[in-house]
Design a protein around this motif. Sequence first.
Motif, PDB file in Angstrom:
ATOM      1  N   GLY A  64      27.860  99.616 -18.768  1.00 26.60           N
ATOM      2  CA  GLY A  64      28.157  98.199 -18.949  1.00 26.60           C
ATOM      3  C   GLY A  64      27.542  97.611 -20.206  1.00 26.60           C
ATOM      4  N   PHE A  65      26.348  98.058 -20.556  1.00 23.93           N
ATOM      5  CA  PHE A  65      25.672  97.563 -21.752  1.00 23.93           C
ATOM      6  C   PHE A  65      25.979  98.392 -22.995  1.00 23.93           C
ATOM      7  CE2 PHE A  65      22.602  95.850 -18.504  1.00 23.93           C
ATOM      8  CZ  PHE A  65      22.960  94.528 -18.689  1.00 23.93           C
ATOM      9  N   ASN A  66      26.933  99.301 -22.876  1.00 23.25           N
ATOM     10  CA  ASN A  66      27.358 100.170 -23.980  1.00 23.25           C
ATOM     11  C   ASN A  66      26.211 101.001 -24.557  1.00 23.25           C
ATOM     12  OD1 ASN A  66      30.070  99.489 -23.869  1.00 23.25           O
ATOM     13  ND2 ASN A  66      29.723  97.662 -25.132  1.00 23.25           N
ATOM     14  N   LEU A  67      25.288 101.427 -23.691  1.00 24.40           N
ATOM     15  CA  LEU A  67      24.214 102.306 -24.143  1.00 24.40           C
ATOM     16  C   LEU A  67      24.697 103.745 -24.270  1.00 24.40           C
ATOM     17  CD1 LEU A  67      21.298 100.914 -21.956  1.00 24.40           C
ATOM     18  CD2 LEU A  67      21.767 100.462 -24.363  1.00 24.40           C
ATOM     19  N   ILE A  68      25.643 104.117 -23.402  1.00 24.52           N
ATOM     20  CA  ILE A  68      26.253 105.440 -23.470  1.00 24.52           C
ATOM     21  C   ILE A  68      27.768 105.267 -23.402  1.00 24.52           C
ATOM     22  CG2 ILE A  68      24.310 106.730 -22.488  1.00 24.52           C
ATOM     23  CD1 ILE A  68      25.709 106.662 -19.795  1.00 24.52           C
ATOM     24  N   HIS A  69      28.466 106.242 -23.914  1.00 27.84           N
ATOM     25  CA  HIS A  69      29.926 106.203 -23.915  1.00 27.84           C
ATOM     26  C   HIS A  69      30.426 107.459 -23.219  1.00 27.84           C
ATOM     27  CE1 HIS A  69      29.782 102.841 -26.653  1.00 27.84           C
ATOM     28  NE2 HIS A  69      28.895 103.521 -27.374  1.00 27.84           N
ATOM     29  N   LEU A  70      30.913 107.296 -22.000  1.00 30.23           N
ATOM     30  CA  LEU A  70      31.419 108.416 -21.205  1.00 30.23           C
ATOM     31  C   LEU A  70      32.799 108.081 -20.661  1.00 30.23           C
ATOM     32  CD1 LEU A  70      28.306 109.192 -18.968  1.00 30.23           C
ATOM     33  CD2 LEU A  70      29.060 110.477 -20.940  1.00 30.23           C
ATOM     34  N   SER A  71      33.590 109.115 -20.457  1.00 31.89           N
ATOM     35  CA  SER A  71      34.847 108.910 -19.743  1.00 31.89           C
ATOM     36  C   SER A  71      34.553 108.913 -18.250  1.00 31.89           C
ATOM     37  CB  SER A  71      35.845 110.010 -20.098  1.00 31.89           C
ATOM     38  OG  SER A  71      35.402 111.249 -19.596  1.00 31.89           O
ATOM     39  N   ALA A  72      35.539 108.566 -17.463  1.00 39.46           N
ATOM     40  CA  ALA A  72      35.344 108.505 -16.013  1.00 39.46           C
ATOM     41  C   ALA A  72      35.044 109.879 -15.440  1.00 39.46           C
ATOM     42  CB  ALA A  72      36.579 107.912 -15.346  1.00 39.46           C
ATOM     43  N   ILE A  73      35.741 110.904 -15.904  1.00 41.98           N
ATOM     44  CA  ILE A  73      35.513 112.250 -15.366  1.00 41.98           C
ATOM     45  C   ILE A  73      34.134 112.772 -15.744  1.00 41.98           C
ATOM     46  CG2 ILE A  73      36.574 113.551 -17.268  1.00 41.98           C
ATOM     47  CD1 ILE A  73      37.016 114.305 -13.555  1.00 41.98           C
ATOM     48  N   GLU A  74      33.643 112.432 -16.911  1.00 40.49           N
ATOM     49  CA  GLU A  74      32.288 112.836 -17.296  1.00 40.49           C
ATOM     50  C   GLU A  74      31.244 112.158 -16.417  1.00 40.49           C
ATOM     51  OE1 GLU A  74      32.373 111.710 -21.389  1.00 40.49           O
ATOM     52  OE2 GLU A  74      32.915 113.736 -22.059  1.00 40.49           O
ATOM     53  N   ALA A  75      31.432 110.873 -16.151  1.00 40.18           N
ATOM     54  CA  ALA A  75      30.491 110.147 -15.296  1.00 40.18           C
ATOM     55  C   ALA A  75      30.493 110.713 -13.882  1.00 40.18           C
ATOM     56  CB  ALA A  75      30.837 108.658 -15.278  1.00 40.18           C
ATOM     57  N   ILE A  76      31.680 111.031 -13.359  1.00 40.79           N
ATOM     58  CA  ILE A  76      31.766 111.603 -12.011  1.00 40.79           C
ATOM     59  C   ILE A  76      31.114 112.981 -11.968  1.00 40.79           C
ATOM     60  CG2 ILE A  76      33.398 112.513 -10.303  1.00 40.79           C
ATOM     61  CD1 ILE A  76      35.204 110.130 -11.035  1.00 40.79           C
TER      62      ILE A  76
END
Length: 98
Positions: A64-76
């Motif tokens: 939310g604070f744009n500290l990291i940039h991940l796709s949804a599958i990477e986050a899961i």
Amino acid sequence: MAKSAPNSEAYTLLSFAVMSFPLSYLSPQFSQKDERIRMIREKAMFISSLAFLVYSFVLTSALGFNLIHLSAIEAINILIALMISTIFISMVFFARKY
């Protein structure tokens, strides 16, 4: 790959490697099926559910604070790897404690 993060599926494979060590330690104890093992499983699942809430909050906040940039599958995949590791490591912790 030297200057980038590993593929997101690598985290899940790494967590399966982590899972094998606690299972090898706990397998003689899990064959007994007594009250102690049931309590260890219950406490490990409770701690893991709390850890999942913390992991989700931290990951959502970082995204939310744009500290990291991940796709949804990477986050899961990262959440799955953290949960697998947390469950089995906490089982070892509680087996040593009780």
